[in-house]
Design a protein around this motif. Sequence first.
Motif, PDB file in Angstrom:
ATOM      1  N   ASN A 147       3.150   9.663 -10.000  1.00  0.00           N
ATOM      2  CA  ASN A 147       2.324  10.062 -11.235  1.00  0.00           C
ATOM      3  C   ASN A 147       1.703  11.500 -11.206  1.00  0.00           C
ATOM      4  O   ASN A 147       1.673  12.034 -12.279  1.00  0.00           O
ATOM      5  CB  ASN A 147       1.369   8.911 -11.240  1.00  0.00           C
ATOM      6  N   GLU A 148       0.955  11.676 -10.206  1.00  0.00           N
ATOM      7  CA  GLU A 148       0.245  12.995 -10.055  1.00  0.00           C
ATOM      8  C   GLU A 148       1.243  14.022 -10.036  1.00  0.00           C
ATOM      9  O   GLU A 148       1.040  15.086 -11.143  1.00  0.00           O
ATOM     10  CB  GLU A 148      -0.379  13.221  -8.765  1.00  0.00           C
ATOM     11  N   LEU A 158       2.366   1.859  -3.319  1.00  0.00           N
ATOM     12  CA  LEU A 158       1.440   1.847  -4.588  1.00  0.00           C
ATOM     13  C   LEU A 158       1.096   3.634  -4.135  1.00  0.00           C
ATOM     14  O   LEU A 158       0.765   4.286  -5.253  1.00  0.00           O
ATOM     15  CB  LEU A 158       0.102   1.241  -4.241  1.00  0.00           C
ATOM     16  N   LEU A 159       0.854   4.151  -3.066  1.00  0.00           N
ATOM     17  CA  LEU A 159       0.691   5.517  -2.671  1.00  0.00           C
ATOM     18  C   LEU A 159       1.626   6.314  -3.200  1.00  0.00           C
ATOM     19  O   LEU A 159       1.658   7.462  -3.980  1.00  0.00           O
ATOM     20  CB  LEU A 159       0.556   5.724  -1.128  1.00  0.00           C
ATOM     21  N   ASP A 160       3.126   5.915  -3.001  1.00  0.00           N
ATOM     22  CA  ASP A 160       4.325   6.672  -3.624  1.00  0.00           C
ATOM     23  C   ASP A 160       4.384   6.903  -5.034  1.00  0.00           C
ATOM     24  O   ASP A 160       4.406   7.890  -5.746  1.00  0.00           O
ATOM     25  CB  ASP A 160       5.642   5.843  -3.120  1.00  0.00           C
ATOM     26  N   VAL A 161       3.898   5.569  -5.538  1.00  0.00           N
ATOM     27  CA  VAL A 161       3.630   5.506  -7.101  1.00  0.00           C
ATOM     28  C   VAL A 161       2.497   6.381  -7.750  1.00  0.00           C
ATOM     29  O   VAL A 161       2.835   7.292  -8.638  1.00  0.00           O
ATOM     30  CB  VAL A 161       3.486   4.190  -7.570  1.00  0.00           C
ATOM     31  N   GLU A 162       1.502   6.629  -6.835  1.00  0.00           N
ATOM     32  CA  GLU A 162       0.514   7.440  -7.360  1.00  0.00           C
ATOM     33  C   GLU A 162       0.560   8.820  -7.084  1.00  0.00           C
ATOM     34  O   GLU A 162       0.434   9.667  -7.976  1.00  0.00           O
ATOM     35  CB  GLU A 162      -0.800   7.278  -6.487  1.00  0.00           C
ATOM     36  N   GLN A 163       1.565   9.287  -6.051  1.00  0.00           N
ATOM     37  CA  GLN A 163       2.026  10.745  -5.829  1.00  0.00           C
ATOM     38  C   GLN A 163       3.118  11.040  -6.844  1.00  0.00           C
ATOM     39  O   GLN A 163       2.817  12.048  -7.261  1.00  0.00           O
ATOM     40  CB  GLN A 163       2.765  10.692  -4.643  1.00  0.00           C
ATOM     41  N   ASN A 187       0.754  -1.508  -0.166  1.00  0.00           N
ATOM     42  CA  ASN A 187       0.012  -0.069  -0.060  1.00  0.00           C
ATOM     43  C   ASN A 187       0.832   1.185   0.050  1.00  0.00           C
ATOM     44  O   ASN A 187       0.704   2.315  -0.693  1.00  0.00           O
ATOM     45  CB  ASN A 187      -0.878  -0.022   1.263  1.00  0.00           C
TER      46      ASN A 187
END
Length: 183
Positions: A141-142, A134-139, A131
């Motif tokens: 990406n943003e 994935l949060l790091d990847v999402e940030q 988790n």
Amino acid sequence: MSNIAKLESKELEVSGKNYMSWMIDVKMHLLSMGIPNSIYENNECSAQEKVKAQVFICKHINEILRFDYLDITNPSILWNRLKEKFDHQKEVIRPNSRDEWRTLRFQYIKKVNEYNLSLVSCKFTKYYELNACLLDVEQNNEFLMNNHEFHPTRSVALPKGNDTNTDAHQNNTLGRGHGHDRG
């Protein structure tokens, strides 16, 4: 129930381009009405069930098709005629879809393989580790998307506002306060 069925089902177009989805919808609605066998030959449906199926099918075909098949009163005959006219689309649609899928698949095969390899190499033993990753990847990406929005690809870099000319002689100009020639 019949009002809901009428709203959810689209009518069969004259060209028949929506025949596949229409056929599935009609079969599902006839099943929900309790008369799924009414469209097949040699069925043992009552006259009332056949009329229900006929009315439902006629309400969900284009007006021109309705006029063409006006003299048909048996839903199984109408179903078979529509099938004869439009069922060939399976042979037309499937090969095109397969070709598009193959093209799409092979176009991105390098990226997909790289992704799969990186995914396999990531092994998380705890859910919270996954988790957090994935949060790091999402940030990230943003951040990249925002950066791209403000500085799109192939955009010209903005000139720096406070840059001074450090090599005055190269540009045939002298910097401020350095001039000896006043003339």
